[in-house]
Design a protein around this motif. Structure first.
Motif, PDB file in Angstrom:
ATOM      1  N   GLN A 130       8.455  17.000  -9.553  1.00 41.03           N
ATOM      2  CA  GLN A 130       9.499  15.963  -9.539  1.00 41.03           C
ATOM      3  C   GLN A 130       9.170  14.787 -10.468  1.00 41.03           C
ATOM      4  OE1 GLN A 130      12.351  16.476  -7.924  1.00 41.03           O
ATOM      5  NE2 GLN A 130      11.474  18.403  -7.184  1.00 41.03           N
ATOM      6  N   GLY A 131       7.954  14.812 -11.050  1.00 44.46           N
ATOM      7  CA  GLY A 131       7.554  13.696 -11.910  1.00 44.46           C
ATOM      8  C   GLY A 131       7.114  12.472 -11.122  1.00 44.46           C
ATOM      9  N   TRP A 132       6.738  12.655  -9.851  1.00 41.56           N
ATOM     10  CA  TRP A 132       6.257  11.522  -9.058  1.00 41.56           C
ATOM     11  C   TRP A 132       4.794  11.241  -9.384  1.00 41.56           C
ATOM     12  CZ3 TRP A 132       8.019  13.527  -3.532  1.00 41.56           C
ATOM     13  CH2 TRP A 132       9.418  13.615  -3.508  1.00 41.56           C
ATOM     14  N   ASP A 133       4.343  10.061  -8.977  1.00 42.41           N
ATOM     15  CA  ASP A 133       2.933   9.689  -9.091  1.00 42.41           C
ATOM     16  C   ASP A 133       2.236  10.183  -7.819  1.00 42.41           C
ATOM     17  OD1 ASP A 133       0.517   8.343  -8.762  1.00 42.41           O
ATOM     18  OD2 ASP A 133       1.226   6.549  -9.815  1.00 42.41           O
ATOM     19  N   THR A 134       1.327  11.167  -7.970  1.00 42.67           N
ATOM     20  CA  THR A 134       0.742  11.781  -6.762  1.00 42.67           C
ATOM     21  C   THR A 134      -0.154  10.809  -5.989  1.00 42.67           C
ATOM     22  OG1 THR A 134      -0.975  12.776  -8.144  1.00 42.67           O
ATOM     23  CG2 THR A 134       0.871  14.185  -7.535  1.00 42.67           C
ATOM     24  N   GLU A 135      -0.568   9.721  -6.636  1.00 37.49           N
ATOM     25  CA  GLU A 135      -1.360   8.709  -5.917  1.00 37.49           C
ATOM     26  C   GLU A 135      -0.439   7.828  -5.073  1.00 37.49           C
ATOM     27  OE1 GLU A 135      -4.887   7.189  -6.896  1.00 37.49           O
ATOM     28  OE2 GLU A 135      -5.230   9.337  -7.148  1.00 37.49           O
ATOM     29  N   LYS A 136       0.665   7.376  -5.672  1.00 41.53           N
ATOM     30  CA  LYS A 136       1.511   6.358  -5.030  1.00 41.53           C
ATOM     31  C   LYS A 136       2.649   6.943  -4.207  1.00 41.53           C
ATOM     32  CE  LYS A 136       1.008   2.865  -8.677  1.00 41.53           C
ATOM     33  NZ  LYS A 136       1.543   3.096 -10.028  1.00 41.53           N
ATOM     34  N   ASP A 137       3.168   8.082  -4.647  1.00 42.58           N
ATOM     35  CA  ASP A 137       4.420   8.569  -4.048  1.00 42.58           C
ATOM     36  C   ASP A 137       4.220   9.607  -2.950  1.00 42.58           C
ATOM     37  OD1 ASP A 137       5.705   6.917  -5.859  1.00 42.58           O
ATOM     38  OD2 ASP A 137       5.924   8.504  -7.354  1.00 42.58           O
ATOM     39  N   LEU A 138       2.960   9.858  -2.578  1.00 40.87           N
ATOM     40  CA  LEU A 138       2.686  10.837  -1.523  1.00 40.87           C
ATOM     41  C   LEU A 138       1.972  10.159  -0.368  1.00 40.87           C
ATOM     42  CD1 LEU A 138       1.348  14.081  -3.248  1.00 40.87           C
ATOM     43  CD2 LEU A 138       3.509  13.793  -2.056  1.00 40.87           C
ATOM     44  N   ASP A 139       2.395  10.524   0.840  1.00 37.78           N
ATOM     45  CA  ASP A 139       1.745  10.034   2.035  1.00 37.78           C
ATOM     46  C   ASP A 139       1.849  11.164   3.060  1.00 37.78           C
ATOM     47  OD1 ASP A 139       0.444   8.305   3.647  1.00 37.78           O
ATOM     48  OD2 ASP A 139       2.090   6.882   3.895  1.00 37.78           O
ATOM     49  N   PHE A 140       0.934  11.208   4.024  1.00 38.96           N
ATOM     50  CA  PHE A 140       0.897  12.369   4.913  1.00 38.96           C
ATOM     51  C   PHE A 140       0.810  12.000   6.390  1.00 38.96           C
ATOM     52  CE2 PHE A 140      -0.969  13.673   0.846  1.00 38.96           C
ATOM     53  CZ  PHE A 140      -0.095  14.696   0.522  1.00 38.96           C
ATOM     54  N   GLU A 141       1.380  12.866   7.199  1.00 33.31           N
ATOM     55  CA  GLU A 141       1.296  12.758   8.657  1.00 33.31           C
ATOM     56  C   GLU A 141       0.939  14.157   9.169  1.00 33.31           C
ATOM     57  OE1 GLU A 141       2.227  10.839  12.424  1.00 33.31           O
ATOM     58  OE2 GLU A 141       2.929   9.910  10.577  1.00 33.31           O
ATOM     59  N   VAL A 142      -0.168  14.286   9.897  1.00 29.09           N
ATOM     60  CA  VAL A 142      -0.597  15.613  10.375  1.00 29.09           C
ATOM     61  C   VAL A 142       0.161  15.978  11.659  1.00 29.09           C
ATOM     62  CG1 VAL A 142      -2.558  16.986  11.187  1.00 29.09           C
ATOM     63  CG2 VAL A 142      -2.874  15.347   9.331  1.00 29.09           C
ATOM     64  N   ILE A 143       0.829  17.142  11.641  1.00 32.97           N
ATOM     65  CA  ILE A 143       1.618  17.547  12.813  1.00 32.97           C
ATOM     66  C   ILE A 143       1.201  18.931  13.353  1.00 32.97           C
ATOM     67  CG2 ILE A 143       3.682  16.098  12.500  1.00 32.97           C
ATOM     68  CD1 ILE A 143       3.550  19.618  11.197  1.00 32.97           C
ATOM     69  N   LYS A 144       0.097  19.483  12.854  1.00 29.10           N
ATOM     70  CA  LYS A 144      -0.519  20.729  13.357  1.00 29.10           C
ATOM     71  C   LYS A 144       0.164  22.032  12.970  1.00 29.10           C
ATOM     72  CE  LYS A 144      -3.541  19.156  16.932  1.00 29.10           C
ATOM     73  NZ  LYS A 144      -3.442  18.450  18.191  1.00 29.10           N
ATOM     74  N   ASN A 145       1.468  22.195  13.208  1.00 25.85           N
ATOM     75  CA  ASN A 145       2.126  23.473  12.952  1.00 25.85           C
ATOM     76  C   ASN A 145       3.636  23.304  12.931  1.00 25.85           C
ATOM     77  OD1 ASN A 145       2.767  23.164  15.684  1.00 25.85           O
ATOM     78  ND2 ASN A 145       1.055  24.444  16.346  1.00 25.85           N
ATOM     79  N   LEU A 146       4.347  24.401  12.811  1.00 28.88           N
ATOM     80  CA  LEU A 146       5.808  24.370  12.746  1.00 28.88           C
ATOM     81  C   LEU A 146       6.405  23.708  13.984  1.00 28.88           C
ATOM     82  CD1 LEU A 146       8.603  25.151  11.651  1.00 28.88           C
ATOM     83  CD2 LEU A 146       8.206  27.491  12.409  1.00 28.88           C
ATOM     84  N   GLU A 147       5.875  24.040  15.141  1.00 28.26           N
ATOM     85  CA  GLU A 147       6.389  23.437  16.371  1.00 28.26           C
ATOM     86  C   GLU A 147       6.212  21.920  16.366  1.00 28.26           C
ATOM     87  OE1 GLU A 147       5.908  23.946  21.153  1.00 28.26           O
ATOM     88  OE2 GLU A 147       4.923  25.433  19.881  1.00 28.26           O
ATOM     89  N   GLY A 148       5.060  21.489  15.847  1.00 28.94           N
ATOM     90  CA  GLY A 148       4.801  20.055  15.731  1.00 28.94           C
ATOM     91  C   GLY A 148       5.840  19.370  14.857  1.00 28.94           C
TER      92      GLY A 148
END
Length: 284
Positions: A130-148
């Motif tokens: 997408q041409g995003w900045d992988t440092e600035k434009d990505l953030d994560f939340e761990v949800i374990k699996n599909l059900e999560g």
């Protein structure tokens, strides 16, 4: 003669139906191998851990995930490609979400099963595409699996979730997800990895297992009513199953050096690994 005990892990998805069929038919018993399957709902990250800890001997696992983990010290090697077509990752948001396109997701939180899993690594591949900045434009939340994700996304735990699009399709048709786009892997999606210790001590058993699964995947699409079987077992619309079958190609060959190099280069470019490893460290 006593049976060899072998443990294998994989995701509980339609790709792995050939394993289920060969196990159900007790085909491994015929070559004195007692192969036991474990479903890993947490996907690649969870299986990498299981290989490292010797909980399983083999895994049917995402190419980019296992290559990254081998580079980071997982004592395993890839012995073969399992599915050579790309995995088509759907990019999903909650039905109640204001995000209606991929571009809306720039700078928001990707829900991931765990760090090092496909949902984590492919978020980088998508961001770069997408041409995003992988440092600035990505953030994560761990949800374990599909059900999560099914529970978490509507409550605002993460803003989008990347997962194989045919697996999530029922939840898009009549559930909590929208699909706003797709991102196919730029390489063959599933490989078979084996712990080095097992490769050294039992190469013969490993090749017997591969012979059996390969005989099944070669003929898989010709099995009578296979589309109906997949539809019933995985709760999928028959049209979706037929589309998925037309796009999916199994393999009986080893991953090529060129493909390993392509994955390593991409992982390095996305700063997901520090340095590339020799091909012989990765392919068994």
């Amino acid at each position: 003669m006593s049976m060899k005990q072998f443990k294998i892990g994989g995701v509980p998805e339609h790709f792995n139906l050939p394993w289920y069929l060969t196990l159900k038919n007790k085909e491994y018993h015929e070559v004195d191998i007692n192969l036991r399957w474990t479903d890993y709902y947490g996907g690649t990250g969870q299986m990498c851990k299981a290989l490292r800890e010797g909980e399983i001997d083999m895994a049917v696992i995402l190419t980019e995930g296992i290559i990254r983990d081998i580079i980071n010290g997982n004592p395993s090697k890839i012995v073969q490609v399992f599915v050579k077509s790309p995995l088509i990752w759907g990019i999903h948001t909650a039905k109640n979400s204001d995000y209606k396109s991929i571009s809306d997701l720039k700078g928001t939180k990707a829900a991931i099963s765990r760090y090092g899993s496909g949902s984590h690594l492919m978020a980088y591949v998508n961001a770069e595409k997408q041409g995003w900045d992988t440092e600035k434009d990505l953030d994560f939340e761990v949800i374990k699996n599909l059900e999560g994700a099914l529970n978490g996304l509507p409550e605002g735990k993460g803003d989008y979730f990347m997962w194989e699009k045919f697996t999530t399709k029922p939840y898009v048709d009549n559930g909590p997800f929208n699909i706003v786009g797709e991102c196919p892997t730029p390489w063959p999606c599933f490989v078979i990895a084996v712990r080095n210790e097992v490769l050294e001590n039992d190469p013969d058993a490993v090749s017997k297992i591969l012979d059996i699964i390969n005989a099944t995947t070669e003929e898989f699409k010709e099995i009578p009513c296979i589309d109906q079987m997949i539809s019933n077992r995985y709760d999928q619309n028959i049209e979706d199953v037929q589309e998925w079958l037309s796009l999916t190609e199994w393999s009986q060959e080893q991953l090529s050096e060129a493909e390993v190099t392509r994955v390593q280069k991409k992982l390095k470019q996305l700063q997901l690994i520090e340095s590339e490893k020799p091909i012989n460290d990765i392919l068994g």
